[in-house]
Design an enzyme around this catalytic site. Sequence first.
Site, PDB file in Angstrom:
ATOM      1  N   GLU A   1       0.863  -1.122  -0.319  1.00 38.96           N
ATOM      2  CA  GLU A   1       0.101   0.022   0.067  1.00 38.96           C
ATOM      3  C   GLU A   1       0.946   1.071  -0.104  1.00 38.96           C
ATOM      4  O   GLU A   1       1.915   1.412   0.553  1.00 38.96           O
ATOM      5  CB  GLU A   1      -0.879   0.235   1.250  1.00 38.96           C
ATOM      6  CG  GLU A   1      -1.766   1.044   1.344  1.00 38.96           C
ATOM      7  CD  GLU A   1      -2.982   0.763   2.454  1.00 38.96           C
ATOM      8  OE1 GLU A   1      -3.446  -0.265   2.202  1.00 38.96           O
ATOM      9  OE2 GLU A   1      -3.143   1.884   3.096  1.00 38.96           O
TER      10      GLU A   1
ATOM     11  N   TYR B   1      -6.647   7.210  -0.086  1.00 36.52           N
ATOM     12  CA  TYR B   1      -7.614   8.330  -0.437  1.00 36.52           C
ATOM     13  C   TYR B   1      -7.914   9.355   0.992  1.00 36.52           C
ATOM     14  O   TYR B   1      -8.279   8.595   1.921  1.00 36.52           O
ATOM     15  CB  TYR B   1      -8.897   7.859  -0.907  1.00 36.52           C
ATOM     16  CG  TYR B   1      -9.839   8.736  -1.591  1.00 36.52           C
ATOM     17  CD1 TYR B   1      -9.939   9.178  -2.803  1.00 36.52           C
ATOM     18  CD2 TYR B   1     -10.729   9.317  -0.694  1.00 36.52           C
ATOM     19  CE1 TYR B   1     -10.809   9.838  -3.359  1.00 36.52           C
ATOM     20  CE2 TYR B   1     -11.728  10.402  -1.614  1.00 36.52           C
ATOM     21  CZ  TYR B   1     -11.577  10.416  -2.684  1.00 36.52           C
ATOM     22  OH  TYR B   1     -12.591  11.379  -3.140  1.00 36.52           O
TER      23      TYR B   1
ATOM     24  N   HIS C   1      -8.429   3.605  -3.654  1.00 32.66           N
ATOM     25  CA  HIS C   1      -9.082   3.667  -2.344  1.00 32.66           C
ATOM     26  C   HIS C   1     -10.363   4.719  -2.322  1.00 32.66           C
ATOM     27  O   HIS C   1      -9.793   5.765  -3.298  1.00 32.66           O
ATOM     28  CB  HIS C   1      -8.197   3.923  -1.082  1.00 32.66           C
ATOM     29  CG  HIS C   1      -7.518   2.712  -0.580  1.00 32.66           C
ATOM     30  ND1 HIS C   1      -7.088   2.666   0.779  1.00 32.66           N
ATOM     31  CD2 HIS C   1      -7.183   1.974  -1.355  1.00 32.66           C
ATOM     32  CE1 HIS C   1      -6.516   1.478   0.839  1.00 32.66           C
ATOM     33  NE2 HIS C   1      -6.175   0.984  -0.180  1.00 32.66           N
TER      34      HIS C   1
ATOM     35  N   ALA D   1     -19.869   2.066   4.158  1.00 32.45           N
ATOM     36  CA  ALA D   1     -19.164   2.034   3.112  1.00 32.45           C
ATOM     37  C   ALA D   1     -20.378   0.989   1.989  1.00 32.45           C
ATOM     38  O   ALA D   1     -20.198   0.938   1.014  1.00 32.45           O
ATOM     39  CB  ALA D   1     -17.926   0.917   3.396  1.00 32.45           C
TER      40      ALA D   1
ATOM     41  N   HIS E   1     -14.235  -2.781  14.603  1.00 34.81           N
ATOM     42  CA  HIS E   1     -14.210  -1.204  14.363  1.00 34.81           C
ATOM     43  C   HIS E   1     -14.471  -0.587  15.580  1.00 34.81           C
ATOM     44  O   HIS E   1     -15.358  -0.703  16.402  1.00 34.81           O
ATOM     45  CB  HIS E   1     -15.028  -0.927  13.156  1.00 34.81           C
ATOM     46  CG  HIS E   1     -14.796   0.676  12.657  1.00 34.81           C
ATOM     47  ND1 HIS E   1     -15.415   1.661  13.288  1.00 34.81           N
ATOM     48  CD2 HIS E   1     -14.160   1.061  11.734  1.00 34.81           C
ATOM     49  CE1 HIS E   1     -15.166   2.694  12.851  1.00 34.81           C
ATOM     50  NE2 HIS E   1     -14.312   2.493  11.767  1.00 34.81           N
TER      51      HIS E   1
ATOM     52  N   GLN F   1      -7.505  -4.283   8.961  1.00 31.08           N
ATOM     53  CA  GLN F   1      -6.773  -3.412   9.749  1.00 31.08           C
ATOM     54  C   GLN F   1      -5.663  -4.238  10.141  1.00 31.08           C
ATOM     55  O   GLN F   1      -5.593  -5.338  10.318  1.00 31.08           O
ATOM     56  CB  GLN F   1      -7.755  -2.902  10.762  1.00 31.08           C
ATOM     57  CG  GLN F   1      -7.097  -1.910  11.934  1.00 31.08           C
ATOM     58  CD  GLN F   1      -6.666  -0.608  11.140  1.00 31.08           C
ATOM     59  OE1 GLN F   1      -5.913  -0.457  10.388  1.00 31.08           O
ATOM     60  NE2 GLN F   1      -7.490   0.521  11.249  1.00 31.08           N
TER      61      GLN F   1
ATOM     62  N   GLN G   1       5.676   6.080  15.246  1.00 28.55           N
ATOM     63  CA  GLN G   1       4.738   5.400  14.189  1.00 28.55           C
ATOM     64  C   GLN G   1       3.970   4.434  15.133  1.00 28.55           C
ATOM     65  O   GLN G   1       2.689   4.513  14.725  1.00 28.55           O
ATOM     66  CB  GLN G   1       5.463   4.663  13.385  1.00 28.55           C
ATOM     67  CG  GLN G   1       4.862   4.059  12.194  1.00 28.55           C
ATOM     68  CD  GLN G   1       5.434   3.195  11.219  1.00 28.55           C
ATOM     69  OE1 GLN G   1       6.658   2.810  11.505  1.00 28.55           O
ATOM     70  NE2 GLN G   1       4.869   2.582  10.333  1.00 28.55           N
TER      71      GLN G   1
HETATM   72  P1  FAD Z   1     -18.160   0.596   7.466  1.00 27.97           P
HETATM   73  O1  FAD Z   1     -17.769  -0.457   6.609  1.00 27.97           O
HETATM   74  O2  FAD Z   1     -19.136   1.429   7.026  1.00 27.97           O
HETATM   75  O3  FAD Z   1     -18.163   0.566   9.041  1.00 27.97           O
HETATM   76  C1  FAD Z   1     -17.799   1.565   9.869  1.00 27.97           C
HETATM   77  C2  FAD Z   1     -18.685   1.259  10.967  1.00 27.97           C
HETATM   78  O4  FAD Z   1     -20.043   1.335  10.694  1.00 27.97           O
HETATM   79  C3  FAD Z   1     -18.400  -0.318  11.780  1.00 27.97           C
HETATM   80  O5  FAD Z   1     -18.495   0.116  12.958  1.00 27.97           O
HETATM   81  C4  FAD Z   1     -19.726  -1.173  11.140  1.00 27.97           C
HETATM   82  O6  FAD Z   1     -20.087  -2.068  12.044  1.00 27.97           O
HETATM   83  C5  FAD Z   1     -20.803  -0.069  11.085  1.00 27.97           C
HETATM   84  N1  FAD Z   1     -21.797  -0.137  10.176  1.00 27.97           N
HETATM   85  C6  FAD Z   1     -21.682  -0.814   9.013  1.00 27.97           C
HETATM   86  N2  FAD Z   1     -22.748  -0.750   8.205  1.00 27.97           N
HETATM   87  C7  FAD Z   1     -23.912  -0.637   9.072  1.00 27.97           C
HETATM   88  C8  FAD Z   1     -25.000  -0.354   9.153  1.00 27.97           C
HETATM   89  N3  FAD Z   1     -25.981  -0.713   8.101  1.00 27.97           N
HETATM   90  N4  FAD Z   1     -25.899   0.060  10.304  1.00 27.97           N
HETATM   91  C9  FAD Z   1     -25.203   0.567  11.491  1.00 27.97           C
HETATM   92  N5  FAD Z   1     -23.884   0.459  11.467  1.00 27.97           N
HETATM   93  C10 FAD Z   1     -23.041   0.103  10.385  1.00 27.97           C
HETATM   94  N6  FAD Z   1      -9.605   5.822   5.603  1.00 27.97           N
HETATM   95  C11 FAD Z   1      -9.112   6.775   4.664  1.00 27.97           C
HETATM   96  O7  FAD Z   1      -9.693   7.914   4.915  1.00 27.97           O
HETATM   97  N7  FAD Z   1      -8.745   6.788   3.312  1.00 27.97           N
HETATM   98  C12 FAD Z   1      -8.319   5.361   3.103  1.00 27.97           C
HETATM   99  O8  FAD Z   1      -7.515   5.301   1.972  1.00 27.97           O
HETATM  100  C13 FAD Z   1      -8.302   4.197   3.977  1.00 27.97           C
HETATM  101  N8  FAD Z   1      -8.006   3.007   3.689  1.00 27.97           N
HETATM  102  C14 FAD Z   1      -8.328   1.918   4.391  1.00 27.97           C
HETATM  103  C15 FAD Z   1      -7.759   0.799   4.319  1.00 27.97           C
HETATM  104  C16 FAD Z   1      -7.819  -0.696   5.042  1.00 27.97           C
HETATM  105  C17 FAD Z   1      -7.693  -1.824   4.796  1.00 27.97           C
HETATM  106  C18 FAD Z   1      -8.451  -0.130   6.442  1.00 27.97           C
HETATM  107  C19 FAD Z   1      -8.889  -1.070   7.268  1.00 27.97           C
HETATM  108  C20 FAD Z   1      -8.937   1.106   6.881  1.00 27.97           C
HETATM  109  C21 FAD Z   1      -8.875   2.132   5.534  1.00 27.97           C
HETATM  110  N9  FAD Z   1      -9.328   3.314   6.036  1.00 27.97           N
HETATM  111  C22 FAD Z   1      -9.094   4.538   5.135  1.00 27.97           C
HETATM  112  C23 FAD Z   1     -10.032   3.744   7.381  1.00 27.97           C
HETATM  113  C24 FAD Z   1     -11.569   3.818   7.394  1.00 27.97           C
HETATM  114  O9  FAD Z   1     -11.777   4.681   6.467  1.00 27.97           O
HETATM  115  C25 FAD Z   1     -11.909   4.087   8.604  1.00 27.97           C
HETATM  116  O10 FAD Z   1     -11.779   2.788   9.559  1.00 27.97           O
HETATM  117  C26 FAD Z   1     -13.493   4.133   8.708  1.00 27.97           C
HETATM  118  O11 FAD Z   1     -13.636   4.751  10.211  1.00 27.97           O
HETATM  119  C27 FAD Z   1     -14.444   3.028   8.464  1.00 27.97           C
HETATM  120  O12 FAD Z   1     -14.568   2.488   6.983  1.00 27.97           O
HETATM  121  P2  FAD Z   1     -15.237   1.304   6.669  1.00 27.97           P
HETATM  122  O13 FAD Z   1     -15.024   1.330   5.128  1.00 27.97           O
HETATM  123  O14 FAD Z   1     -14.666   0.269   7.340  1.00 27.97           O
HETATM  124  O15 FAD Z   1     -16.610   1.710   7.383  1.00 27.97           O
END
Ligand code: FAD
Length: 290
Positions: free
Chosen positions: A17, A49, A76, A123, A148, A175, A211
Amino acid sequence: MKIIDRLKEDRIHLSMEVFPPKTETKFEAVEAAVKEITKLHPAFMSCTYGAGGGTSQYTVDISKEIMECGVPSMAHLTCISSTRETIAHQIESIKGAGIENILALRGDLPADGKLPEDGYKHATDLVYDIKRLYPEACIGGACYPEKHPDAGTKEEDIRFLKEKVEAGCDFLTTQMFFDNSVYYNFLYRLRVQGVNVPVLAGIMPITTKQQMRRSVELSGCIIPARFKAIVDMFGDSPEAMKQAGIVYASEQIIDLLANGIKNIHLYTMNKPDIAQAILDNLKGIWTPEE
Ligand code: FAD
């Protein structure tokens, strides 16, 4: 190339990455580091991103560069701070650049709590939009072996993760974690709940004391006593800490491989030297992709 097709090949996959520059002045330096990493021939490379969308165009530019260097790339994309219109434009831009893989993310909630009207909540909503606007894309999603930070319970987190996969995620990336048993336990719970897509194990080489502090703050990951002792002993000596961090990450990877895990994502953080040092430790175990 679609990442899911690559993951179907029966071999060890190591992906890496990178992150885009924040300003144009930094573009060339980032571009040079990214090109160095492509020379290591990982299975694919992904480019992060900015949550607020500040570096959105650079994510596409860097992802395109990766592809042009012959390595499959993944852009991303976060949705929480963007309008549906901005996201549609962004998906169009990714598609237009020929990038076939998107990591669909919510992004962190903005500090001021302000969200666009009629925007995205999770997401999963973004996965649906990518499916609609770019149906041929291969879609990845994020997951959290230690749950999370926003999730109530681990069970609830996996329930929503399953919904995200059913919406159209082809694979997941975890993560970072520093204790492999956390990953094995998570994978077991996912499989029991019927989440059967590939789950890339996210390994972050921690090479400085700062870090580690930042990573823990951001991710909330548990630091095992074994790693805490390393940071206590070597944290104030940059060279020693770098070497100890490389060895720790290499050992994590070897343990994963020894336990039959074949898909590993390295958070290389634009540091080709660290990526190279880890690969040196995997000599004879991992071979570069064609
Ligand atoms: P989601 O999948 O939406 O989950 C977030 C929370 O919402 C979780 O607690 C989940 O249980 C809950 N949830 C999901 N669906 C529902 C629903 N229908 N109803 C109620 N609750 C729900 N951040 C950046 O800004 N840029 C990046 O490029 C980036 N890359 C990443 C790459 C990886 C591999 C990882 C692990 C994280 C990355 N992140 C990045 C961080 C990420 O954006 C954050 O962790 C963010 O807070 C959650 O994103 P998510 O897509 O996992 O969210």
